[in-house]
Motif scaffolding. Structure first.
Motif, PDB file in Angstrom:
ATOM      1  N   THR A   1      -3.176  -9.905  -7.289  1.00 55.72           N
ATOM      2  CA  THR A   1      -3.146  -8.576  -6.938  1.00 55.72           C
ATOM      3  C   THR A   1      -2.802  -8.027  -8.139  1.00 55.72           C
ATOM      4  OG1 THR A   1      -2.184  -8.908  -4.860  1.00 55.72           O
ATOM      5  CG2 THR A   1      -2.070  -6.757  -5.755  1.00 55.72           C
TER       6      THR A   1
ATOM      7  N   THR B   1       0.896  -1.217   0.168  1.00 54.52           N
ATOM      8  CA  THR B   1      -0.083  -0.015   0.068  1.00 54.52           C
ATOM      9  C   THR B   1       0.812   1.196  -0.054  1.00 54.52           C
ATOM     10  OG1 THR B   1      -1.786  -1.266   1.161  1.00 54.52           O
ATOM     11  CG2 THR B   1      -1.867   1.037   1.171  1.00 54.52           C
TER      12      THR B   1
ATOM     13  N   GLN C   1      -0.861 -14.053  -1.936  1.00 49.42           N
ATOM     14  CA  GLN C   1      -1.509 -15.197  -2.198  1.00 49.42           C
ATOM     15  C   GLN C   1      -0.922 -16.382  -1.982  1.00 49.42           C
ATOM     16  OE1 GLN C   1      -4.601 -15.964  -4.418  1.00 49.42           O
ATOM     17  NE2 GLN C   1      -4.977 -14.264  -2.943  1.00 49.42           N
TER      18      GLN C   1
ATOM     19  N   HIS D   1      -5.175   3.022   0.228  1.00 47.80           N
ATOM     20  CA  HIS D   1      -5.831   2.154   0.673  1.00 47.80           C
ATOM     21  C   HIS D   1      -7.482   2.103   0.480  1.00 47.80           C
ATOM     22  CE1 HIS D   1      -6.798  -1.253   3.610  1.00 47.80           C
ATOM     23  NE2 HIS D   1      -7.762  -0.394   4.142  1.00 47.80           N
TER      24      HIS D   1
ATOM     25  N   GLU E   1      -6.527  -6.500  -3.696  1.00 43.33           N
ATOM     26  CA  GLU E   1      -6.045  -6.943  -2.328  1.00 43.33           C
ATOM     27  C   GLU E   1      -4.612  -7.092  -2.541  1.00 43.33           C
ATOM     28  OE1 GLU E   1      -8.134 -10.228  -0.688  1.00 43.33           O
ATOM     29  OE2 GLU E   1      -9.863  -9.727  -2.199  1.00 43.33           O
TER      30      GLU E   1
ATOM     31  N   GLN F   1      -2.010  -8.917  -1.068  1.00 44.36           N
ATOM     32  CA  GLN F   1      -1.624 -10.020  -0.554  1.00 44.36           C
ATOM     33  C   GLN F   1      -0.826 -10.764  -1.616  1.00 44.36           C
ATOM     34  OE1 GLN F   1      -4.838 -12.895   0.542  1.00 44.36           O
ATOM     35  NE2 GLN F   1      -6.129 -11.311  -0.498  1.00 44.36           N
TER      36      GLN F   1
ATOM     37  N   LEU G   1      -9.494  -0.637  -2.024  1.00 41.19           N
ATOM     38  CA  LEU G   1     -10.555  -1.368  -1.442  1.00 41.19           C
ATOM     39  C   LEU G   1     -11.878  -1.197  -2.731  1.00 41.19           C
ATOM     40  CD1 LEU G   1     -10.871  -0.563   2.327  1.00 41.19           C
ATOM     41  CD2 LEU G   1     -10.637  -2.869   1.158  1.00 41.19           C
TER      42      LEU G   1
ATOM     43  N   GLY H   1     -11.156  -3.280  -5.532  1.00 37.83           N
ATOM     44  CA  GLY H   1     -10.978  -4.789  -5.291  1.00 37.83           C
ATOM     45  C   GLY H   1      -9.645  -5.121  -5.528  1.00 37.83           C
TER      46      GLY H   1
END
Lengths: 646, 206
Positions: free
Chosen positions: A235, A5, A33, A20, A29, A31, A24, A27
């Motif tokens: 992502t 972020t 994975q 951030h 994210e 991460q 959101l 959509g």
């Protein structure tokens, strides 16, 4: 290390909170994975129905098979005898979507299908009944209550939910370009379980793509990254999709702004043309005539009226004077005549007086001497006896006549002088009248121009106002990328960077494993395989650089199988990746794979299954001999005499 | 009186050797000829018109010039002595004029009477005393009576030996003259003749 972020916020030149929030909304994210492998196993397939072949009596269908891990072959010695349809029914049960490969005839033969399996250690049973185009069925997971479905869509949703959840997969966002659309024009879509199942299926008749069946919407690279377990792949995909959506929105805004500008320009064209025409008209009016004020126009009208009155007055006076001149001229002429007569008489009378009478003027009889003596002796007229020498003052008459003639001449001269003066006055008045009329005519010509000028000026001012208003309201700056677009772009770049960093070792491992597997499939000269994130595969064969797309269909099929096997091996070795260890291979050998190669493929699959506990491979092929040689009999699904499978 | 004397002297012809009285110098046979000549003298515009006729007819090359002089000197206005129209055209009783001339033997007159006792013709002769009388007038006031001499000579040149009735017929060619009712004054035609001369001048100049 900087958080994702934070990196996105820096890339988009916004705060971390803003980044951030935007992520959101988009959509995205942050991460990597984590890729914990989960397995999928088929344990049982059963279906019933009625086979209806033309010219043959109906034949009941009652197929049932229990599947074990390892290689299961579906074989016959001929094609079109039900091998692939078993694979398609399995696929139908696992995906929930009716495969288009099932022919309508075969579909009409099936009444009910039951499929048992295990996904991520969860047992599930899915069964469905067919009644024409209608479907109804249920999904039971473990001991939980069955979930029923009565539509094909509900069936697919049920299986997608089960499989994505069980296999740690997720629907991948995708931006599907619209056919014929401009730029990034498209729609937001999801690559769900049905799309991802392509990584579990290898078809001998569709070998053009390294993984899956087509390249549309980046399916091949998506499947590679998903099942390779590549960190940041989701992502990156989400960010890339969001970026395309944002760009599409921006393009739409730009397009609308451009269309608005063009429409505005188009609507302004006649206005500008009219303004130019008015300018030209006003310039013409300015050249042709100066402004004549109403006061000036009134003054000219008054001057014209005065001039008209003066002309009438002078004309009347002149006429009277001319009449007087005519009368006086006549009188003068008559006076001259009288004067001349007087002068004549002044000569004639004395002369005639000295002549003696001779004869009677009446009868012309001559007078006797006695009558003539009367005049001498008695001073009486010899004709009428009246006294002679009556004094007649001829000089006085002549003088009076001369004086009268002089007076008449003077009167005439005076009248003529007056006439001349009045004539001049009249002519001057006429000249003034002509000038006044010209001035009034100019007003007459100018007045409409003044009115026209005023109308044109008002119209021009109105049009200019409209133009200014249009420019003010429509002159908005061209749309610029929103914060969300900047965030999507920054997120995509950051995810790309991280994904790329994470992919280097994985891809190298994958390439190395592809070489190993492919060699066992008969690619003895394959020296190097370099897959990339775009699902391309560069090759080095016998010292020659080549690539997947340049190989023959048979080589492509073997490389596709090698890729999946390599994925499984890398995942097994590195404990990474998401391939569930379930693979369906349809018709190997159908694409120019020589028999030895089919056998080697089957052997390698057997070896693979031994090495990887729980791996399940279903192979449908007409290479019955190879199947019999490589696969235990109890693992071969076949019909009587290796004819129709069911 | 002077006008008649000079007309008789210059417009009159040589006396007839048969009927003329002794001592007659000129003879004016018929009162109509005397009236016609007197009309031209008293109406210079009609005389100018006759001169233009002769100029146009090629009879008189100087007709236009003489007419132009007459018109430009306003003779039609200052010399005009209107005449009444009677049965045979311009007419004025000559008795008052002739009476003193005949009384003093300056002019002789004789009327030819038909069987019905009506006068068929008047004849006038200027006698020698009449000639002396006219000479005396001219000598006394050459400027006053010289005009009569010149004008009588001009009229004589226009009239020639044409009989009185023919002269009247010629004067009847003017519509103003012909259309004048009986006992009315014959109107002037000066403006019309001036316009005619201008038109002719323009035509000759072209």
């Amino acid at each position: 290390m900087t958080s994702f972020t934070e990196a996105v916020a820096a890339g988009a030149s916004i705060t971390e909170d803003e980044a951030h929030t935007a992520m959101l909304n988009l959509g995205i994210e942050a991460q990597p994975q984590p890729s914990t492998p989960a397995s999928l196993r088929l344990t049982h397939l059963a279906f019933t129905g009625t086979k209806r072949l033309q010219g043959q009596p109906d034949e009941p269908v009652d197929f049932e098979w229990d599947f074990e891990p390892g290689v299961t072959a579906i074989s016959s010695e001929a094609n079109l005898v039900g091998k692939s349809s078993i694979l398609w029914l399995i696929r139908w049960g696992l995906v929930g979507a009716r495969p288009s490969d099932l022919t309508p005839e075969v579909l009409s033969w099936i009444d009910q299908v039951t499929l048992h399996g295990v996904v991520a250690k969860q047992s599930f049973v899915v069964e469905w009944q067919l009644d024409g185009v209608d479907i109804r069925g249920s999904l039971t997971v473990d001991n939980r209550p069955a979930v029923t479905f009565t539509t094909h869509t509900a069936f697919e949703e049920s299986m997608s939910s089960l499989m994505l959840g069980g296999l740690n997969l997720r629907a991948m966002p995708s931006w599907q370009k619209l056919p014929g659309g401009e730029g990034d024009e498209g729609v937001l879509a999801q690559h769900g379980w049905a799309a991802q199942f392509h990584a579990l299926l290898i078809r001998g008749d569709k070998v053009g793509v390294l993984l899956g069946q087509h390249t549309a919407d980046g399916q091949a690279q998506m499947l590679l990254q998903i099942f390779l377990g590549l960190p940041w792949a989701y992502t990156h995909r989400a960010a890339a999709t969001a970026l395309k959506a944002q760009r599409y929105q921006l393009q739409g805004a730009v397009r609308r702004a451009k269309a608005d500008a063009e429409a505005r320009a188009q609507s302004m064209t006649p206005i500008q043309d009219r303004i130019r025409a008015i300018d030209a008209n006003l310039a013409g009016l300015d050249r042709d005539a100066a402004t004549i004020t109403p006061e000036e126009a009134d003054r000219r009208s008054q001057a014209y009226a005065t001039a008209t009155t003066r002309v009438s007055g002078t004309l009347e006076l002149l006429a009277a004077a001319q009449r007087a001149v005519a009368v006086l001229r006549t009188e003068a002429d008559e006076a001259v005549k009288r004067m001349r007569a007087a002068h004549e008489d002044a000569v004639i009378v004395p002369l005639i007086g000295r002549v003696h009478p001779v004869a009677c003027p009446r009868c012309s009889t001559g007078f006797a001497p006695e009558r003539l003596s009367v005049e001498i002796e008695h001073h009486q007229c010899s004709v009428c006896d009246e006294p002679l020498h009556v004094a007649v003052d001829v000089a006085a008459v002549t003088s009076a006549a001369t004086a009268a003639a002089g007076a008449a001449a003077e009167a005439l001269a005076a009248a003529e002088q007056r006439d001349a003066e009045l004539s001049e006055q009249h002519h001057a008045a006429r000249r003034d009248l002509a000038a006044a009329r010209a001035a009034v005519d100019e007003v007459s010509r100018t007045k409409p121009q003044a009115a026209e000028r005023r109308v044109l000026e008002i119209e021009r001012a109105t049009l200019r106002g409209r133009a200014q208003q249009a420019n003010a309201s429509g002159g908005a700056a061209e749309p610029v990328p929103s914060i969300q677009q900047r965030v999507a772009e920054a997120a995509m770049k950051e995810a790309e960077r991280r994904r790329k960093d994470a992919s280097v070792e994985l891809l190298r491992e994958l390439g190395s494993e592809i070489v190993t597997v492919a060699k066992s499939f008969g690619f003895v000269n394959l020296e190097e395989a370099r897959p990339d994130l775009g699902a391309h595969l560069a090759l080095s064969i016998a010292g020659n650089a080549t690539k997947f797309g340049d190989r023959t269909p048979g080589e492509k099929l073997r490389l596709k199988i090698a890729l999946v096997v390599a994925l499984l091996r890398v995942a097994d070795r590195l404990n990474i990746g998401r391939h569930p260890g379930f693979l369906m291979i349809d018709s190997p050998g159908g694409e120019e794979m020589v028999d030895d190669n089919v056998a080697s493929v089957l052997g390698e699959m057997q070896t693979l299954c031994k090495d990887m506990a729980g791996l399940q491979v279903l192979i449908a092929t007409a290479k019955a001999d190879d199947i019999r040689a490589a696969v235990p009999h109890e693992r071969i699904i076949h019909g009587d005499d290796w004819g129709p499978v069911w | 009186m002077a006008r008649v004397v000079f007309l008789l002297r210059h417009v009159g012809l040589a006396p007839d050797v048969v009927g003329a009285p002794a001592g007659a110098v000129t003879e004016m046979r018929s009162e109509q000829r005397l009236h016609a000549a007197d009309f031209w003298m008293r109406n210079p515009d009609y005389l100018a018109d006759a001169l233009l006729d002769d100029r146009e007819a090629g009879i008189r090359p100087d007709g236009a010039d003489i007419a132009r002089d007459i018109l430009s000197s306003r003779e039609p206005e200052i010399r005009r002595l209107p005449m009444t129209k009677w049965r045979w055209g311009a007419y004025e009783d000559l008795d008052d004029v002739l009476a003193p001339l005949i009384l003093h033997g300056l002019v002789a007159h004789r009327a030819t009477v038909r069987a019905d006792h009506k006068v068929a013709e008047h004849a006038f002769w200027l006698m020698s005393p009449g000639v002396e009388f006219s000479d005396a007038l001219l000598a006394a006031e050459p400027e006053v009576f010289g005009w009569y001499v010149n004008r009588a000579i001009l009229i004589a040149s226009v009239a020639g030996t044409t009989p009185g009735s023919s002269l009247k017929d010629r004067q009847y060619q003017r519509v103003e003259y012909a259309s004048t009712p009986g006992m009315a004054l014959i109107p002037p035609i000066a403006d019309d003749v001036r316009e005619r001369l201008a038109i002719l001048d323009a035509a000759w100049a072209a």
